[in-house]
Design a protein around this motif. Sequence first.
Motif, PDB file in Angstrom:
ATOM      1  N   VAL B 134       0.854  -1.187   0.000  1.00 44.40           N
ATOM      2  CA  VAL B 134       0.000   0.000   0.000  1.00 44.40           C
ATOM      3  C   VAL B 134       0.892   1.241   0.000  1.00 44.40           C
ATOM      4  CG1 VAL B 134      -1.780   1.311   1.213  1.00 44.40           C
ATOM      5  CG2 VAL B 134      -1.868  -1.181   1.204  1.00 44.40           C
ATOM      6  N   VAL B 135       0.700   2.073  -1.003  1.00 42.80           N
ATOM      7  CA  VAL B 135       1.474   3.300  -1.132  1.00 42.80           C
ATOM      8  C   VAL B 135       0.578   4.476  -0.793  1.00 42.80           C
ATOM      9  CG1 VAL B 135       2.612   4.832  -2.803  1.00 42.80           C
ATOM     10  CG2 VAL B 135       3.056   2.371  -2.862  1.00 42.80           C
ATOM     11  N   LYS B 136       1.070   5.339   0.067  1.00 41.53           N
ATOM     12  CA  LYS B 136       0.334   6.569   0.372  1.00 41.53           C
ATOM     13  C   LYS B 136       1.050   7.735  -0.286  1.00 41.53           C
ATOM     14  CE  LYS B 136      -1.780   9.263   4.011  1.00 41.53           C
ATOM     15  NZ  LYS B 136      -2.038   9.423   5.444  1.00 41.53           N
ATOM     16  N   ALA B 137       0.312   8.496  -1.080  1.00 40.47           N
ATOM     17  CA  ALA B 137       0.885   9.657  -1.759  1.00 40.47           C
ATOM     18  C   ALA B 137      -0.187  10.735  -1.859  1.00 40.47           C
ATOM     19  CB  ALA B 137       1.373   9.275  -3.158  1.00 40.47           C
ATOM     20  N   LYS B 138       0.164  11.926  -1.478  1.00 40.99           N
ATOM     21  CA  LYS B 138      -0.774  13.057  -1.510  1.00 40.99           C
ATOM     22  C   LYS B 138      -2.129  12.683  -0.899  1.00 40.99           C
ATOM     23  CE  LYS B 138       0.831  14.389  -5.906  1.00 40.99           C
ATOM     24  NZ  LYS B 138       0.601  15.021  -7.205  1.00 40.99           N
ATOM     25  N   ASP B 139      -2.084  12.034   0.255  1.00 40.58           N
ATOM     26  CA  ASP B 139      -3.284  11.646   1.001  1.00 40.58           C
ATOM     27  C   ASP B 139      -4.193  10.654   0.290  1.00 40.58           C
ATOM     28  OD1 ASP B 139      -2.897  12.812   3.474  1.00 40.58           O
ATOM     29  OD2 ASP B 139      -3.535  14.785   2.735  1.00 40.58           O
ATOM     30  N   ARG B 140      -3.664   9.995  -0.715  1.00 42.88           N
ATOM     31  CA  ARG B 140      -4.428   8.913  -1.344  1.00 42.88           C
ATOM     32  C   ARG B 140      -3.676   7.601  -1.187  1.00 42.88           C
ATOM     33  NH1 ARG B 140      -6.424  11.051  -7.171  1.00 42.88           N
ATOM     34  NH2 ARG B 140      -7.534   9.060  -7.187  1.00 42.88           N
ATOM     35  N   LEU B 141      -4.455   6.521  -1.165  1.00 44.59           N
ATOM     36  CA  LEU B 141      -3.846   5.202  -0.996  1.00 44.59           C
ATOM     37  C   LEU B 141      -3.950   4.390  -2.284  1.00 44.59           C
ATOM     38  CD1 LEU B 141      -5.306   4.180   2.509  1.00 44.59           C
ATOM     39  CD2 LEU B 141      -3.204   5.429   2.008  1.00 44.59           C
ATOM     40  N   TYR B 142      -2.855   3.754  -2.633  1.00 46.27           N
ATOM     41  CA  TYR B 142      -2.807   2.909  -3.821  1.00 46.27           C
ATOM     42  C   TYR B 142      -2.319   1.531  -3.386  1.00 46.27           C
ATOM     43  CZ  TYR B 142      -2.730   7.529  -5.947  1.00 46.27           C
ATOM     44  OH  TYR B 142      -3.019   8.818  -6.305  1.00 46.27           O
ATOM     45  N   SER B 143      -2.829   0.512  -4.050  1.00 48.59           N
ATOM     46  CA  SER B 143      -2.488  -0.816  -3.583  1.00 48.59           C
ATOM     47  C   SER B 143      -2.276  -1.801  -4.723  1.00 48.59           C
ATOM     48  CB  SER B 143      -3.620  -1.308  -2.682  1.00 48.59           C
ATOM     49  OG  SER B 143      -3.412  -2.641  -2.340  1.00 48.59           O
ATOM     50  N   VAL B 144      -1.401  -2.754  -4.481  1.00 49.73           N
ATOM     51  CA  VAL B 144      -1.238  -3.869  -5.394  1.00 49.73           C
ATOM     52  C   VAL B 144      -1.035  -5.125  -4.541  1.00 49.73           C
ATOM     53  CG1 VAL B 144       1.275  -3.633  -5.690  1.00 49.73           C
ATOM     54  CG2 VAL B 144      -0.082  -4.648  -7.502  1.00 49.73           C
ATOM     55  N   SER B 145      -1.594  -6.234  -5.001  1.00 45.32           N
ATOM     56  CA  SER B 145      -1.431  -7.496  -4.291  1.00 45.32           C
ATOM     57  C   SER B 145      -0.872  -8.541  -5.226  1.00 45.32           C
ATOM     58  CB  SER B 145      -2.785  -8.004  -3.780  1.00 45.32           C
ATOM     59  OG  SER B 145      -3.098  -7.375  -2.577  1.00 45.32           O
ATOM     60  N   GLN B 146      -0.098  -9.440  -4.669  1.00 44.84           N
ATOM     61  CA  GLN B 146       0.446 -10.521  -5.491  1.00 44.84           C
ATOM     62  C   GLN B 146       0.457 -11.791  -4.659  1.00 44.84           C
ATOM     63  OE1 GLN B 146       4.093  -9.656  -7.800  1.00 44.84           O
ATOM     64  NE2 GLN B 146       4.888 -11.551  -6.966  1.00 44.84           N
ATOM     65  N   ASN B 147       0.033 -12.887  -5.262  1.00 46.23           N
ATOM     66  CA  ASN B 147       0.078 -14.158  -4.562  1.00 46.23           C
ATOM     67  C   ASN B 147       1.513 -14.670  -4.541  1.00 46.23           C
ATOM     68  OD1 ASN B 147      -0.263 -17.398  -4.585  1.00 46.23           O
ATOM     69  ND2 ASN B 147      -1.904 -16.391  -3.452  1.00 46.23           N
ATOM     70  N   VAL B 148       1.969 -15.039  -3.352  1.00 42.80           N
ATOM     71  CA  VAL B 148       3.313 -15.599  -3.222  1.00 42.80           C
ATOM     72  C   VAL B 148       3.174 -17.068  -2.854  1.00 42.80           C
ATOM     73  CG1 VAL B 148       5.524 -15.449  -2.020  1.00 42.80           C
ATOM     74  CG2 VAL B 148       4.222 -13.363  -2.476  1.00 42.80           C
ATOM     75  N   ASP B 149       3.671 -17.925  -3.734  1.00 42.60           N
ATOM     76  CA  ASP B 149       3.530 -19.374  -3.562  1.00 42.60           C
ATOM     77  C   ASP B 149       4.769 -19.923  -2.870  1.00 42.60           C
ATOM     78  OD1 ASP B 149       3.087 -22.037  -3.717  1.00 42.60           O
ATOM     79  OD2 ASP B 149       2.917 -22.132  -5.903  1.00 42.60           O
ATOM     80  N   LEU B 150       4.579 -20.473  -1.678  1.00 45.24           N
ATOM     81  CA  LEU B 150       5.724 -20.986  -0.920  1.00 45.24           C
ATOM     82  C   LEU B 150       5.915 -22.496  -1.112  1.00 45.24           C
ATOM     83  CD1 LEU B 150       5.236 -19.054   2.435  1.00 45.24           C
ATOM     84  CD2 LEU B 150       6.752 -18.472   0.553  1.00 45.24           C
ATOM     85  N   SER B 151       5.073 -23.116  -1.932  1.00 44.09           N
ATOM     86  CA  SER B 151       5.147 -24.575  -2.050  1.00 44.09           C
ATOM     87  C   SER B 151       6.443 -25.039  -2.704  1.00 44.09           C
ATOM     88  CB  SER B 151       3.935 -25.109  -2.825  1.00 44.09           C
ATOM     89  OG  SER B 151       3.897 -24.536  -4.112  1.00 44.09           O
ATOM     90  N   GLY B 152       7.084 -24.183  -3.475  1.00 47.99           N
ATOM     91  CA  GLY B 152       8.285 -24.579  -4.190  1.00 47.99           C
ATOM     92  C   GLY B 152       9.583 -24.282  -3.473  1.00 47.99           C
ATOM     93  N   CYS B 153       9.522 -23.717  -2.273  1.00 46.75           N
ATOM     94  CA  CYS B 153      10.773 -23.264  -1.651  1.00 46.75           C
ATOM     95  C   CYS B 153      11.246 -24.194  -0.550  1.00 46.75           C
ATOM     96  CB  CYS B 153      10.647 -21.842  -1.125  1.00 46.75           C
ATOM     97  SG  CYS B 153       9.721 -21.688   0.392  1.00 46.75           S
ATOM     98  N   GLY B 154      10.672 -25.387  -0.475  1.00 48.50           N
ATOM     99  CA  GLY B 154      11.096 -26.321   0.558  1.00 48.50           C
ATOM    100  C   GLY B 154      10.588 -25.944   1.931  1.00 48.50           C
ATOM    101  N   CYS B 155       9.594 -25.056   1.937  1.00 50.95           N
ATOM    102  CA  CYS B 155       9.043 -24.588   3.206  1.00 50.95           C
ATOM    103  C   CYS B 155       7.940 -25.539   3.672  1.00 50.95           C
ATOM    104  CB  CYS B 155       8.449 -23.201   3.053  1.00 50.95           C
ATOM    105  SG  CYS B 155       9.341 -22.146   1.900  1.00 50.95           S
ATOM    106  N   SER B 156       7.605 -25.474   4.913  1.00 52.90           N
ATOM    107  CA  SER B 156       6.507 -26.187   5.575  1.00 52.90           C
ATOM    108  C   SER B 156       6.582 -27.711   5.532  1.00 52.90           C
ATOM    109  CB  SER B 156       5.136 -25.797   5.056  1.00 52.90           C
ATOM    110  OG  SER B 156       4.916 -26.363   3.785  1.00 52.90           O
TER     111      SER B 156
END
Lengths: 106, 156
Positions: B134-156
């Motif tokens: 979330v970026v705040k600039a000149k009193d407005r909020l902008y947002s971007v979301s991205q799915n991060v897949d952890l299944s390939g990193c040997g996690c969990s």
Amino acid sequence: MINEEPIIIRARINGGITKVTVLIKHPMERGDRKDIETNELIPAQFIQEVTCESAGRVVMSALWSGNVAKDPYLGFRFDGGKKGDPVKLSWVDNLGNSDSAETTIQ
Amino acid sequence: MDTRRRTFLTHSLTTGAVMLAVASGLLIPRRILAAWPKEAFDASDASTALKMLLGEGQPEATKNILLKTTTSMSVSGPEVTVVVSTSIPEIDSIALIVPVNQKPLAAAFQLGAGTRGFIKTRIKMDATGDLQVVVKAKDRLYSVSQNVDLSGCGCS
């Protein structure tokens, strides 16, 4: 990268943009992890505030949680710097520990 | 002093005394930051964390924030290297939010006047899920979301 120094800070200017990279040695414990030997919770210990100043102005300040990874890495860029300008970084953690380091723009 | 900075910080102030000191201009920005926004960092859901950090206001989706992530495994769990870069002008702050974590607000970076819309850092992520910027600039909020897949990193 092997991180022996408590804070490694580099600042390099290219095309008018100063690129700062920082590596801080810090456990960044959230407080929810158990010590595998004692099976006891490791207390929370994480950096909460980071401030970076150059030539008398704050170029970046950060508020962190325990979700910033151990031995935090930080990169950011600013305009208006020049070679030889000082760049100083300081941090404070939730236990009141603090440290700082300074470099000059290369 | 800069009024935009005050807006950002208003939500992190906890005592009237600090409020008064800020209002009377006694504190320099470095000191104001001593008020780490506990409510925002302790919030258990992303929208409360955002509200506590940046105030009311729905972030608008934008294509002007580029987000790159790479995953890795450490002794304390999965980690994500995050690179945010944006051409949005006059940025006050960039916040990183991980809704799948027990405490979603990971970090907030406040940028000075000549500082570029660029942050690289590494955060913990407990499970596959979204990373929200979330970026705040000149009193407005902008947002971007991205799915991060952890299944390939040997996690969990």
